[in-house]
Design a protein around this motif. Structure first.
Motif, PDB file in Angstrom:
ATOM      1  N   ASN A   1       1.331  -1.349   0.007  1.00 55.66           N
ATOM      2  CA  ASN A   1       0.334  -0.194  -0.201  1.00 55.66           C
ATOM      3  C   ASN A   1       1.135   0.438  -0.505  1.00 55.66           C
ATOM      4  O   ASN A   1       0.468   1.943   0.409  1.00 55.66           O
ATOM      5  N   SER A   2       2.618   1.031  -0.370  1.00 54.81           N
ATOM      6  CA  SER A   2       3.014   2.593  -0.752  1.00 54.81           C
ATOM      7  C   SER A   2       2.929   2.304  -2.181  1.00 54.81           C
ATOM      8  O   SER A   2       2.866   1.749  -2.952  1.00 54.81           O
TER       9      SER A   2
ATOM     10  N   THR B   1       3.004   8.220  -0.909  1.00 49.80           N
ATOM     11  CA  THR B   1       1.296   7.475   0.483  1.00 49.80           C
ATOM     12  C   THR B   1       2.359   5.843   0.819  1.00 49.80           C
ATOM     13  O   THR B   1       2.611   5.036   0.157  1.00 49.80           O
ATOM     14  N   GLU B   2       1.418   6.100   1.393  1.00 49.77           N
ATOM     15  CA  GLU B   2       1.494   5.012   2.398  1.00 49.77           C
ATOM     16  C   GLU B   2       0.009   4.628   3.473  1.00 49.77           C
ATOM     17  O   GLU B   2      -0.193   5.513   4.099  1.00 49.77           O
ATOM     18  N   ASN B   3      -0.489   3.828   3.387  1.00 51.13           N
ATOM     19  CA  ASN B   3      -1.906   3.711   4.345  1.00 51.13           C
ATOM     20  C   ASN B   3      -1.444   3.331   6.172  1.00 51.13           C
ATOM     21  O   ASN B   3      -2.360   3.979   6.467  1.00 51.13           O
ATOM     22  N   LYS B   4      -0.059   3.021   5.801  1.00 48.66           N
ATOM     23  CA  LYS B   4      -0.248   3.285   8.207  1.00 48.66           C
ATOM     24  C   LYS B   4       0.395   4.393   8.031  1.00 48.66           C
ATOM     25  O   LYS B   4       1.349   4.838   7.743  1.00 48.66           O
ATOM     26  N   PHE B   5      -0.081   5.483   8.573  1.00 49.86           N
ATOM     27  CA  PHE B   5       0.080   7.154   8.639  1.00 49.86           C
ATOM     28  C   PHE B   5       1.555   7.260   9.425  1.00 49.86           C
ATOM     29  O   PHE B   5       2.028   7.754   9.813  1.00 49.86           O
TER      30      PHE B   5
ATOM     31  N   SER C   1      -1.522  15.038   5.126  1.00 52.07           N
ATOM     32  CA  SER C   1      -3.031  14.107   5.218  1.00 52.07           C
ATOM     33  C   SER C   1      -3.260  13.843   4.876  1.00 52.07           C
ATOM     34  O   SER C   1      -4.737  15.203   3.766  1.00 52.07           O
TER      35      SER C   1
ATOM     36  N   LYS D   1      -4.353   8.908   6.134  1.00 51.69           N
ATOM     37  CA  LYS D   1      -2.798   8.764   5.625  1.00 51.69           C
ATOM     38  C   LYS D   1      -1.889   9.852   5.707  1.00 51.69           C
ATOM     39  O   LYS D   1      -2.859  11.210   4.876  1.00 51.69           O
ATOM     40  N   LYS D   2      -0.856   9.691   5.339  1.00 53.58           N
ATOM     41  CA  LYS D   2       0.598  11.171   5.445  1.00 53.58           C
ATOM     42  C   LYS D   2       1.292  11.010   4.104  1.00 53.58           C
ATOM     43  O   LYS D   2       1.134   9.848   3.201  1.00 53.58           O
TER      44      LYS D   2
END
Length: 258
Positions: free
Chosen positions: A56-57, A75-79, A108, A112-113
């Motif tokens: 998810n990156s 971006t990545e699903n894990k904040f 954000s 997500k960040k």
């Protein structure tokens, strides 16, 4: 039988990854793009190396409207992972700006960040292995890598993923290499800090760079650099005993155990 099982598992995981990415591009990319355009003045935004997207990156290349500068977007699903990458990258950049990509902005998006990096004119060491032109001076490369390892040690940081994919050879406008940049601080940790490890599974940790003791999940960036030197020696047929010794002396100074 075990080998067949591993191959089947890899195929299944890759198929799942490609289907997930295709779905995201079809149904989510438009909304993501509009959000980015609302936050930053982009001229253009496009997916980058879609087949390299994983866990998810997702990666993008953008062009800013005000100065036509290219930027690299991740971006990545894990904040928490992206938050960790931002903090560690900024720490390292402040100490060694010539050997790290600068984060120019972050924001954000639906919990997500998104990180916006300066675009690096260059290519990864992995790409260089596939097509080693124009040639680089390997002594230059090893000297740069020693500076990177020593700076990580001074900051008490363990990158944990020093691999050919995360080392970029930076070229000037005449295609002359000027420095080596270390990227992807997602899994970087401060000595003694176990917070990020608590958010990861063992399969993810096992996929990181060379470990000093694989079964014990013990990382040492100097050991990763030493193994990289050995790989370069095998690929080129050249020997670099003095650099081998310099990397060997640094092994064990700073480690991180899961």
């Amino acid at each position: 039988m075990q080998f067949i099982y591993k191959i089947r598992r890899i195929i299944i995981l890759n198929c799942h990854k490609w289907i997930s990415n295709a779905f995201w591009l079809l149904f989510c990319y438009g909304r993501f793009k509009n959000y980015c355009f609302n936050f930053l003045p982009f001229q253009a935004l496009a997916p980058y190396k879609v087949f390299h997207w994983h866990d998810n990156s997702r990666l993008f290349i953008g062009i800013l409207e005000n100065n036509a500068a290219h930027v690299f977007i991740k971006t990545e699903n894990k904040f928490n992972l992206m938050d960790n990458e931002e903090r560690m990258n900024k720490l390292f950049y402040e100490a060694l700006p010539n050997n790290c990509s600068k984060i120019v902005n972050s924001f954000s998006y639906y919990r997500k960040k998104i990180l916006v990096f300066e675009y690096i004119n260059g290519r990864t060491l992995k790409d260089y292995f596939l097509n080693p032109t124009p040639k680089i001076c390997l002594a230059f490369f090893f000297n740069e890598l020693i500076v990177i390892i020593d700076t990580l040690y001074r900051l008490k940081l363990i990158h944990r993923d020093i691999t050919p994919s995360n080392l970029i050879i930076h070229y000037d406008n005449r295609d002359i290499p000027t420095n080596i940049k270390l990227i992807d601080f997602t899994f970087c940790v401060m000595a003694g800090d176990t917070y990020i490890d608590s958010k990861l599974d063992k399969d993810t940790l096992a996929s990181l760079g060379k470990r000093l003791k694989p079964k014990q999940f013990l990382w040492d960036d100097a050991f990763s650099a030493f193994e990289l030197l050995r790989e370069i020696e095998m690929r080129t047929g050249q020997s670099f005993p003095s650099y081998r010794e310099r990397f060997r002396k640094r092994i064990g100074r700073l480690t991180h155990k899961y």
